[in-house]
Write a protein that holds these residues in place. Structure first.
Motif, PDB file in Angstrom:
ATOM      1  N   PRO A  51     -35.619  10.340  95.057  1.00 60.45           N
ATOM      2  CA  PRO A  51     -35.769  11.667  95.668  1.00 60.45           C
ATOM      3  C   PRO A  51     -35.002  12.723  94.894  1.00 60.45           C
ATOM      4  CG  PRO A  51     -34.158  10.387  96.882  1.00 60.45           C
ATOM      5  CD  PRO A  51     -34.741   9.470  95.843  1.00 60.45           C
ATOM      6  N   VAL A  52     -35.363  13.973  95.124  1.00 64.63           N
ATOM      7  CA  VAL A  52     -34.684  15.101  94.501  1.00 64.63           C
ATOM      8  C   VAL A  52     -33.760  15.734  95.525  1.00 64.63           C
ATOM      9  CG1 VAL A  52     -35.016  17.368  93.465  1.00 64.63           C
ATOM     10  CG2 VAL A  52     -36.601  15.522  92.929  1.00 64.63           C
ATOM     11  N   PHE A  53     -32.498  15.843  95.187  1.00 67.40           N
ATOM     12  CA  PHE A  53     -31.542  16.491  96.097  1.00 67.40           C
ATOM     13  C   PHE A  53     -30.277  16.837  95.327  1.00 67.40           C
ATOM     14  CE2 PHE A  53     -30.427  12.035  96.305  1.00 67.40           C
ATOM     15  CZ  PHE A  53     -29.040  12.013  96.401  1.00 67.40           C
ATOM     16  N   SER A  54     -29.445  17.653  95.941  1.00 70.56           N
ATOM     17  CA  SER A  54     -28.142  17.999  95.390  1.00 70.56           C
ATOM     18  C   SER A  54     -27.066  17.425  96.301  1.00 70.56           C
ATOM     19  CB  SER A  54     -27.977  19.521  95.290  1.00 70.56           C
ATOM     20  OG  SER A  54     -28.902  20.057  94.359  1.00 70.56           O
ATOM     21  N   GLY A  55     -26.062  16.827  95.709  1.00 68.00           N
ATOM     22  CA  GLY A  55     -24.967  16.239  96.486  1.00 68.00           C
ATOM     23  C   GLY A  55     -23.650  16.396  95.749  1.00 68.00           C
ATOM     24  N   ARG A  56     -22.596  15.736  96.277  1.00 67.70           N
ATOM     25  CA  ARG A  56     -21.270  15.788  95.654  1.00 67.70           C
ATOM     26  C   ARG A  56     -20.778  14.360  95.467  1.00 67.70           C
ATOM     27  NH1 ARG A  56     -17.415  17.448  98.583  1.00 67.70           N
ATOM     28  NH2 ARG A  56     -16.070  18.538  97.100  1.00 67.70           N
ATOM     29  N   MET A  57     -20.470  14.009  94.240  1.00 66.07           N
ATOM     30  CA  MET A  57     -19.897  12.697  93.973  1.00 66.07           C
ATOM     31  C   MET A  57     -18.415  12.759  94.309  1.00 66.07           C
ATOM     32  SD  MET A  57     -19.977  10.505  90.426  1.00 66.07           S
ATOM     33  CE  MET A  57     -21.782  10.513  90.374  1.00 66.07           C
ATOM     34  N   THR A  58     -17.953  11.824  95.143  1.00 64.44           N
ATOM     35  CA  THR A  58     -16.568  11.875  95.619  1.00 64.44           C
ATOM     36  C   THR A  58     -15.743  10.641  95.256  1.00 64.44           C
ATOM     37  OG1 THR A  58     -17.333  10.988  97.747  1.00 64.44           O
ATOM     38  CG2 THR A  58     -17.129  13.394  97.557  1.00 64.44           C
ATOM     39  N   TYR A  59     -16.396   9.513  95.011  1.00 61.60           N
ATOM     40  CA  TYR A  59     -15.643   8.318  94.647  1.00 61.60           C
ATOM     41  C   TYR A  59     -16.538   7.332  93.911  1.00 61.60           C
ATOM     42  CZ  TYR A  59     -17.802   5.869  98.667  1.00 61.60           C
ATOM     43  OH  TYR A  59     -18.688   5.295  99.542  1.00 61.60           O
ATOM     44  N   LEU A  60     -15.904   6.349  93.307  1.00 60.95           N
ATOM     45  CA  LEU A  60     -16.654   5.263  92.688  1.00 60.95           C
ATOM     46  C   LEU A  60     -16.093   3.932  93.170  1.00 60.95           C
ATOM     47  CD1 LEU A  60     -14.630   4.164  90.268  1.00 60.95           C
ATOM     48  CD2 LEU A  60     -15.516   6.144  89.054  1.00 60.95           C
ATOM     49  N   VAL A  61     -16.833   2.881  92.948  1.00 64.03           N
ATOM     50  CA  VAL A  61     -16.461   1.544  93.391  1.00 64.03           C
ATOM     51  C   VAL A  61     -16.439   0.627  92.176  1.00 64.03           C
ATOM     52  CG1 VAL A  61     -16.989  -0.370  94.935  1.00 64.03           C
ATOM     53  CG2 VAL A  61     -17.562   1.971  95.624  1.00 64.03           C
ATOM     54  N   LEU A  62     -15.317  -0.061  91.998  1.00 61.63           N
ATOM     55  CA  LEU A  62     -15.178  -0.996  90.892  1.00 61.63           C
ATOM     56  C   LEU A  62     -15.610  -2.384  91.326  1.00 61.63           C
ATOM     57  CD1 LEU A  62     -11.662   0.135  89.561  1.00 61.63           C
ATOM     58  CD2 LEU A  62     -13.925   0.996  88.899  1.00 61.63           C
ATOM     59  N   ASN A  63     -16.407  -3.040  90.496  1.00 66.19           N
ATOM     60  CA  ASN A  63     -16.939  -4.374  90.796  1.00 66.19           C
ATOM     61  C   ASN A  63     -17.497  -4.435  92.226  1.00 66.19           C
ATOM     62  OD1 ASN A  63     -16.416  -5.614  88.288  1.00 66.19           O
ATOM     63  ND2 ASN A  63     -14.269  -5.890  88.835  1.00 66.19           N
ATOM     64  N   PRO A  64     -18.543  -3.658  92.493  1.00 66.15           N
ATOM     65  CA  PRO A  64     -19.046  -3.554  93.870  1.00 66.15           C
ATOM     66  C   PRO A  64     -19.855  -4.775  94.302  1.00 66.15           C
ATOM     67  CG  PRO A  64     -20.469  -2.331  92.393  1.00 66.15           C
ATOM     68  CD  PRO A  64     -19.326  -2.830  91.551  1.00 66.15           C
ATOM     69  N   TYR A  65     -19.815  -5.035  95.607  1.00 68.39           N
ATOM     70  CA  TYR A  65     -20.838  -5.904  96.193  1.00 68.39           C
ATOM     71  C   TYR A  65     -22.153  -5.128  96.205  1.00 68.39           C
ATOM     72  CZ  TYR A  65     -17.144  -8.932  98.148  1.00 68.39           C
ATOM     73  OH  TYR A  65     -16.086  -9.787  98.315  1.00 68.39           O
ATOM     74  N   TRP A  66     -23.265  -5.858  96.183  1.00 71.35           N
ATOM     75  CA  TRP A  66     -24.554  -5.212  96.424  1.00 71.35           C
ATOM     76  C   TRP A  66     -25.057  -5.647  97.782  1.00 71.35           C
ATOM     77  CZ3 TRP A  66     -30.049  -6.830  94.660  1.00 71.35           C
ATOM     78  CH2 TRP A  66     -30.966  -5.839  95.036  1.00 71.35           C
ATOM     79  N   GLN A  67     -24.969  -4.731  98.735  1.00 70.29           N
ATOM     80  CA  GLN A  67     -25.514  -4.985 100.069  1.00 70.29           C
ATOM     81  C   GLN A  67     -27.009  -4.663  99.995  1.00 70.29           C
ATOM     82  OE1 GLN A  67     -23.601  -6.328 102.225  1.00 70.29           O
ATOM     83  NE2 GLN A  67     -21.493  -5.735 101.718  1.00 70.29           N
ATOM     84  N   VAL A  68     -27.822  -5.671  99.974  1.00 73.48           N
ATOM     85  CA  VAL A  68     -29.248  -5.485  99.719  1.00 73.48           C
ATOM     86  C   VAL A  68     -29.908  -4.774 100.906  1.00 73.48           C
ATOM     87  CG1 VAL A  68     -31.414  -6.633  99.142  1.00 73.48           C
ATOM     88  CG2 VAL A  68     -29.240  -7.611  98.373  1.00 73.48           C
ATOM     89  N   PRO A  69     -30.535  -3.629 100.689  1.00 75.78           N
ATOM     90  CA  PRO A  69     -31.256  -2.956 101.777  1.00 75.78           C
ATOM     91  C   PRO A  69     -32.325  -3.888 102.365  1.00 75.78           C
ATOM     92  CG  PRO A  69     -31.029  -1.498  99.899  1.00 75.78           C
ATOM     93  CD  PRO A  69     -30.574  -2.844  99.444  1.00 75.78           C
ATOM     94  N   HIS A  70     -32.529  -3.752 103.664  1.00 79.69           N
ATOM     95  CA  HIS A  70     -33.461  -4.641 104.367  1.00 79.69           C
ATOM     96  C   HIS A  70     -34.850  -4.630 103.719  1.00 79.69           C
ATOM     97  CE1 HIS A  70     -35.220  -6.856 107.738  1.00 79.69           C
ATOM     98  NE2 HIS A  70     -36.211  -5.968 107.721  1.00 79.69           N
ATOM     99  N   LYS A  71     -35.326  -3.459 103.344  1.00 77.39           N
ATOM    100  CA  LYS A  71     -36.662  -3.361 102.756  1.00 77.39           C
ATOM    101  C   LYS A  71     -36.765  -4.175 101.479  1.00 77.39           C
ATOM    102  CE  LYS A  71     -40.109  -0.022 101.166  1.00 77.39           C
ATOM    103  NZ  LYS A  71     -40.435   1.416 100.975  1.00 77.39           N
ATOM    104  N   LEU A  72     -35.746  -4.078 100.622  1.00 73.62           N
ATOM    105  CA  LEU A  72     -35.767  -4.838  99.380  1.00 73.62           C
ATOM    106  C   LEU A  72     -35.606  -6.333  99.644  1.00 73.62           C
ATOM    107  CD1 LEU A  72     -33.637  -2.621  96.961  1.00 73.62           C
ATOM    108  CD2 LEU A  72     -36.060  -2.483  97.535  1.00 73.62           C
ATOM    109  N   ALA A  73     -34.825  -6.657 100.665  1.00 70.48           N
ATOM    110  CA  ALA A  73     -34.622  -8.075 100.985  1.00 70.48           C
ATOM    111  C   ALA A  73     -35.937  -8.752 101.364  1.00 70.48           C
ATOM    112  CB  ALA A  73     -33.601  -8.210 102.111  1.00 70.48           C
ATOM    113  N   VAL A  74     -36.742  -8.073 102.183  1.00 67.61           N
ATOM    114  CA  VAL A  74     -37.976  -8.704 102.664  1.00 67.61           C
ATOM    115  C   VAL A  74     -39.136  -8.535 101.685  1.00 67.61           C
ATOM    116  CG1 VAL A  74     -37.292  -8.473 105.079  1.00 67.61           C
ATOM    117  CG2 VAL A  74     -38.644  -6.655 104.012  1.00 67.61           C
TER     118      VAL A  74
END
Length: 565
Positions: free
Chosen positions: A360-383
């Motif tokens: 999607p197209v949108f404007s936001g603000r980046m506020t933090y990053l995550v080192l060595n993140p888990y990937w919580q798989v979205p339900h749609k992608l899981a199924v």
């Protein structure tokens, strides 16, 4: 009663009538000429007696600013804005010129009552002394000019089309202003065109695209460029009529020096011209005119003109201030830039969403990053993605270092995948959560860059580095995969405890899903441009990967909608 008292009593009503009449005259100002009064009365009656469900019209044209028009005239006690002593004033000439100049912004002047206004002006100017019965035509002219300013100001500030009506995946913040005081100020200062121009995007990129529109329109008006006949691919060393047509084609768009246009040999100069053309169009820059390059060469000049026009409209949708320091991603170009003021301090290739999982197209603000993140798989992608693979291979989850949980809470316990009958599960029946642990094959790589938003879109590293070598990079499920995540992290963490590449590398060695706030949040703009202009003036074109240009083109060609209140 005495004779004197009787005389005073007779004079009292006369005195009050005189006082009332004098007060009205003083309140209204100097006596108006009869024609001015007639125009003013025509405006008042027209606006006060209009039926909301039927809308407003003037000289056969529908008026669009139906909310702002009555407010504007009520505030000025229905005095005409553009007509003085039965004649259009200097401001009327200015707004008329501004309407004609809307063409330079890729808009259609006829959408702002140009034809109706010119007919009325011709009719009025034909009379040396405008008769009183012309008050209706003068009121029509005043309404049309006012409506043109109000609508044009809305279109310059926010775009002619509400992006949500043609592109539900566009969510960039829109601009706000009150058009009534804006118009009143423009009339008082006599700065009609300047006021309107001040509403347009002020970035150099918009001005460059505007110049490109003028240039490509001239090419189209002169007949465009020759079509190169289909055939085998062309490359250095070839010769013949197709090569001669190629030379002429590239000279017209200045990819080839005009002095080198003659000849039918594919020499080194023509090879460099083809490379330049390919780079300007996001094609594989191999100097060979194959199927893709030939298709781009043969696209008519009129199509390139329209491509520029729709991207000018997209610029008008954007916030006027992108941020002194910001990240810009052009989805259609698969590219990211970090910019400070007008300077690019970092750039890289990116991977964006598949055509059926569009970013999607949108404007936001980046506020933090995550080192060595888990990937919580979205339900749609899981199924839709992972479940079919597990059904084919029961060991698939183990191979990709993925765990199964029941529930989304922090206290959810892991479940042994071997205890689940995967064949009984489907899209509507999948009561599990999948999580991929950090590691070399984690889909998010080693760093995730967060800009909280309702679409759950973020930027991240990826183990699939080979995808950045491809020209068309639509492989993600919507998020942005980064070619240079460490470089971006190093830039964003300047001034923090993790300043410098070594500090970040050390932190990555032992971190697991570690949140690292940014010292300074940074605006991020995910945009969709199929045409833009580089700082050196180079005009760029890209393929419309999500097929959005044609929809916007049709909307821009249609009768304009009423501006938003």
């Amino acid at each position: 009663m005495t004779t004197l008292a009787k005389t005073i009593c007779k004079l009292i009503p006369v005195f009050f009538l005189f006082f009332s009449t004098t007060s009205s005259i003083l309140a209204a100002g100097p006596l108006e000429p009869p024609l001015n009064q007639a125009v003013r009365e025509s405006l008042r009656v027209r606006l006060e007696t209009s039926v909301p469900t039927q809308g407003l019209s003037a000289a056969g044209d529908s008026l669009l600013a139906t909310a702002a028009l009555p407010e504007f005239y009520q505030q000025r006690l229905f005095h005409p804005a553009w007509i003085h002593d039965g004649r259009p004033g200097e401001a009327a000439a200015e707004i008329l010129e501004a309407i004609r100049q809307a063409d330079l912004e890729g808009l259609v002047p006829e959408h702002y009552h140009l034809e109706a206004i010119e007919k009325l002006l011709a009719r009025i100017s034909a009379d040396i002394a405008v008769p009183l019965n012309m008050s209706g035509a003068l009121a029509d002219l005043d309404l049309l000019l006012t409506d043109a300013f109000l609508v044009l100001s809305s279109h310059y500030l926010n775009g002619r089309i509400n992006p949500a009506t043609v592109d539900p995946e566009w969510h960039a913040r829109r601009n706000q202003t009150d058009p009534v005081p804006l118009l009143q100020s423009a009339l008082e200062t006599g700065r009609i065109r300047e006021t309107l121009q001040g509403l347009l995007p002020g970035q150099a990129e918009y001005a460059g695209l505007r110049q490109a529109l003028e240039h490509y329109r001239k090419i189209a008006a002169a007949g465009g460029w020759p079509r190169i006949a289909e055939g085998v691919k062309l490359q250095k060393g070839d010769r013949g009529p197709r090569v001669a047509a190629l030379r002429e084609r590239l000279a017209i768009t200045a990819d080839l020096d005009a002095e080198l246009v003659h000849g039918d040999i594919f020499d080194s100069a023509l090879n460099e011209a083809v490379l330049r053309f390919q780079r300007r169009h996001g094609l594989t820059d191999d100097g060979v005119v194959g199927k893709g390059t030939l298709a781009a060469l043969n696209l008519p000049a009129e199509d390139r003109v329209r491509q520029i026009e729709v991207n000018l409209e997209r610029w008008r949708w954007l916030p006027r201030d992108l941020g002194e320091r910001h990240i810009l991603v052009n989805i259609a170009d698969f590219h990211l830039w970090v910019r400070e003021k007008s300077d690019v301090v970092l750039e890289m290739r990116v991977v964006v969403g598949k055509p059926y999982r569009r970013t999607p197209v949108f404007s936001g603000r980046m506020t933090y990053l995550v080192l060595n993140p888990y990937w919580q798989v979205p339900h749609k992608l899981a199924v839709e993605d992972i479940l079919p693979m597990v059904k084919k291979d029961p060991n698939h989850l183990e191979k990709i270092n993925m765990k199964v949980f029941q529930g989304w809470g922090a206290d959810a316990k892991a479940i042994d995948p071997a205890t689940i009958n995967w064949r009984e599960l489907h899209r509507k029946r999948f009561p599990y959560r999948l999580r991929q642990d950090p590691g070399p094959i984690n889909a998010l790589g080693r760093i995730k860059f967060m800009l909280p938003n309702q679409y759950d879109i973020y930027l991240h590293d990826t183990p699939a580095k080979e995808l950045f070598r491809k020209d068309t990079r639509t492989f993600s499920s919507g998020c942005i995969r980064l070619e240079k995540p460490l470089e971006l992290a190093e830039y964003l963490l300047r001034g923090s405890r993790l300043e410098g590449r070594q500090a970040i590398s050390d932190a990555l060695q032992g971190a697991v899903d570690r949140i690292q706030p940014l010292p300074q949040p940074i605006p991020v703009h995910l945009l969709y441009w199929t045409s833009w202009v580089e700082q050196d003036g180079t005009v760029q074109f890209r393929q419309d990967i999500y097929e959005r240009d044609q929809v916007l083109d049709a909307a821009l060609s249609a009768t304009p909608p009423a501006p938003e209140a």
